[in-house]
Write an enzyme that holds these catalytic residues in place. Structure first.
Site, PDB file in Angstrom:
ATOM      1  N   SER A 502     -12.523   7.797  34.829  1.00  0.00           N
ATOM      2  CA  SER A 502     -12.525   8.158  33.415  1.00  0.00           C
ATOM      3  C   SER A 502     -11.770   7.087  32.632  1.00  0.00           C
ATOM      4  CB  SER A 502     -11.933   9.553  33.224  1.00  0.00           C
ATOM      5  OG  SER A 502     -12.198  10.044  31.929  1.00  0.00           O
ATOM      6  N   ASP A 589     -23.129  13.113  33.803  1.00  0.00           N
ATOM      7  CA  ASP A 589     -21.842  13.095  33.108  1.00  0.00           C
ATOM      8  C   ASP A 589     -22.041  13.251  31.602  1.00  0.00           C
ATOM      9  OD1 ASP A 589     -19.307  12.595  32.117  1.00  0.00           O
ATOM     10  OD2 ASP A 589     -18.922  10.908  33.458  1.00  0.00           O
ATOM     11  N   HIS A 621     -18.829  14.282  35.522  1.00  0.00           N
ATOM     12  CA  HIS A 621     -17.641  13.465  35.264  1.00  0.00           C
ATOM     13  C   HIS A 621     -16.677  13.596  36.441  1.00  0.00           C
ATOM     14  CE1 HIS A 621     -15.317  11.003  32.569  1.00  0.00           C
ATOM     15  NE2 HIS A 621     -14.256  11.774  32.698  1.00  0.00           N
TER      16      HIS A 621
END
Length: 673
Positions: A502, A589, A621
């Site tokens: 991330s 995602d 994600h």
């Protein structure tokens, strides 16, 4: 106690030709299955009457919910869910214990539906696993859970964005029938982000996000709302729970120019009068969490986290019980996390930096403690590495609080180093066990876990210091950590890697573009490469915080902001990359779209620079399915060993080997849409 809100198989390994004497001193390689495979048992919860314990365990190859009687052995438990596609991670009991409810999405798309199970069906002898009932049964809709009222156990208040993807309407849902009743239609002009109920289940307050990024707490009235508390776009206020008299609300806030660290206050919604309750006695960190008794409707303890956790007790009887238990676990963190309604039975966990955790049942009446399970009992804790708190100065002199994990059995000199920036970026690293740091340390790497500026928990000034600094001073905080460890003689400057997910994936890409001489290997997991396309594709249900993204990152709707974001985007500087790079992405995602990884892969491929690409079609994600995780980490550790001259486990199960082939992308086939 309610809290606020962040394989003993020792495999043989192929070892690269580094210092042989050093290799012999390292602990044996721990099978990655022990770190990233399914835990044997996890997520236990007591039923409201205390007669049953539910937990998560693999059933038909996927983590599902099981139930057993509290006094029974775990071997006698029965599965009560049978999802075979995706692990269940979030579940809870209804207030009367008649149902177990859980949320589940499809392939990581984060569109969660709410499901209910009657566990009694599974506890009857001869019955099959009961069928889960989809209470919301909607496609492309993200369900929010707001409240389970104590006085009406068949009711749950939820938010649905089926009418408007950006805003959730408030519904009352009857668990037994699935009947939904609209309570409030959340129009675009309302911008309501949450609802608060009192101890009697009455709707009392709402939270609102304004278009300028500021936030309000509102008193709910018959004909609308009355604003009772406001914070600007760089402040926070988290209304938590009403006091025992149902008159005042506890709020964690950092409102005010003269207030750096968040504190606890009591606010009277009618008079708007504020009372100070508590802040960090050491004046070092924000209030991290608040524990509350639903039986006494009173605060039990407050918790602050800096280098270690600090607990401040408000309930003497709980404190006495804690101190009694602590005598048996003097160096570990002890956390009470689930109880029956009477609060005389509690489940608590014991963990540390080298202890993945064990769970115990505590009877507050008899003061007896009974071991229940360890999620990962086969991990050889004697071979795990200690986590220490360190700090160093960044490029402008700002002190950066961080954690360091150093491998066992070797001199801590001239080690290969892997930096692991956390995600968020508005989150932080805590002291404690972490699978990835321990996995890397076991492979012989020093592991740096920096809490760069913009991280939470260290005060408002520290967070705000990260505003508009993606790829700049925030990245300096990481780079200067590498320099610090090199200057200390701990890290080998020629064997430094970076790996994160991330925002940590962004920091990885920023590291190899803005400081290309620093790193010899990099692994970006769901990392954004283009900040303009990232901000233009955030999920619609993040509309309430869009302005805050623009203020803290850069505004893509203005020429100046767009230019800044272009400058800070790794994709813009892809021609500078000379570090071997591995990119990992989940196809579904919703936060960091697949295009973010595709773009950087194509940019490198088209300039003839080698790049590895892992793409899981059934993930979002981050990876939830263990087989995907193990395939990704198998490839990552081999990749890191190749470029940092480290060691890795060469073996993998046929299932993981097959999966790795399936999710490894031929980069020549990647196209941009």
């Amino acid at each position: 106690m309610k809290q606020i809100k962040i394989i003993l198989f020792i495999g043989f390994a192929l070892m690269s030709l580094t210092n042989l004497a050093q290799k012999k001193q390292l602990p044996p390689i721990i099978d990655r299955e022990l770190f990233f495979g399914d835990p044997e048992i996890t997520g236990a919860q007591l039923s409201p009457d205390g007669k049953f314990i539910s937990f998560i365990k693999t059933y038909k190859g996927t983590r599902n919910i099981w139930v057993k009687k509290t006094d029974e052995d775990f071997k006698k438990a029965k599965p009560v869910s049978a999802d075979t596609l995706r692990p269940i991670s979030n579940y809870f009991w209804s207030r009367n214990g008649k149902y177990i409810l859980y949320s589940q999405d499809k392939g990581g798309d984060e569109n969660f539906n709410l499901y209910a199970i009657d566990p009694n069906e599974a506890l009857k002898k001869g019955q099959d696993v009961p069928k889960s009932k989809d209470l919301t049964n909607l496609k492309g809709v993200r369900v929010y859970i707001y409240e389970l009222p104590l006085k009406d156990p068949d009711i749950i208040y939820i938010g649905l964005n089926d009418r408007d993807k950006a805003w959730h309407d408030l519904y009352k849902l009857k668990i037994s029938t699935g009947e939904k009743t609209l309570i409030y239609k959340n129009l675009e002009t309302d911008r309501i982000t949450g609802w608060l109920f009192d101890w009697d289940g009455n709707l009392r307050l709402a939270t609102r996000s304004n278009q300028d990024g500021s936030n309000d707490i509102l008193r709910v009235e018959k004909n609308g709302f009355e604003k009772i508390y406001s914070t600007n776009s760089f402040e926070s206020s988290d209304p938590y729970i009403f006091d025992k008299d149902n008159k005042k609300i506890y709020i964690v806030t950092n409102k005010g120019d003269d207030l750096n660290f968040s504190q606890l206050i009591l606010l009277d919604p009618t008079t708007k009068k504020e009372e100070f309750v508590e802040k960090d006695p050491l004046n070092k960190v924000d209030l991290n969490s608040l524990n509350f008794s639903e039986k006494t409707k009173s605060i039990v303890s407050t918790i602050y986290n800096d280098s270690r956790r600090r607990i401040y007790w408000k309930d003497k009887s709980f404190e006495n019980d804690y101190k009694m238990i602590q005598k048996s676990f003097p160096n570990d963190d002890i956390s009470f996390f689930s109880s029956n309604l009477e609060e005389n039975l509690w489940l608590f966990s014991v963990s540390s930096d080298i202890n993945p955790g064990s769970v115990y049942l505590f009877d507050r009446t008899t003061k007896k403690t009974a071991f229940q399970y360890s999620p990962r009992p086969k991990i050889p804790m004697k071979d795990l590495a200690k986590m220490t708190s360190i700090s160093y100065k960044s490029s402008d002199g700002m002190e950066i609080p961080s954690f360091l994990v150093l491998p066992n059995g070797v001199d801590h000199k001239n080690l290969p180093l892997i930096v692991v920036p956390h995600g968020g970026p508005w989150s932080r690293i805590y002291w404690g066990y972490g699978g990835l740091p321990q996995f890397l340390a076991n492979r012989g790497y020093a592991v740096l876990l920096p809490n760069f500026r913009g991280s939470t928990g260290y005060g408002k000034k520290f967070i705000d210091a990260g505003n508009n600094e993606w790829g700049q001073k925030m990245q300096d905080d990481i780079t200067w950590g590498v320099k610090y460890l090199i200057n200390q003689g701990i890290a080998d400057p020629k064997r430094v890697g970076i790996m994160g997910g991330s925002y940590g994936g962004y920091a990885t890409l920023a590291g190899v573009t803005f400081t290309p001489d620093t790193y010899a290997a990099a692994v970006s997991i769901v990392g954004p490469s283009n900040l303009n396309t990232l901000l233009n594709s955030i999920p619609p249900y993040w509309e309430s915080i869009r302005k805050v993204f623009y203020l803290r990152m850069g505004d893509p709707t203005t020429p100046e902001g767009k230019e800044q974001l272009v400058r800070q985007s790794p994709l813009t500087h892809a021609n500078k990359i000379k570090t071997p790079l591995m990119v990992v992405q989940g196809a579904n995602d919703p936060r960091v779209n697949k295009a973010e990884s595709d773009q950087i892969v194509v940019a490198l491929r088209d300039r003839g620079f080698p790049v590895s690409y892992i793409l899981a079609p059934d993930e979002g994600h981050g990876f939830a399915r263990p087989v995907n995780n193990m395939a990704m980490y198998a490839e990552a550790e081999k990749f890191l060993a190749k470029h940092l001259n480290g060691r890795y486990q060469s073996t993998m199960t046929p299932e993981v080997e097959k999966r790795l082939k399936e999710i490894t992308v031929d980069v020549s086939t990647v196209t941009l849409k």
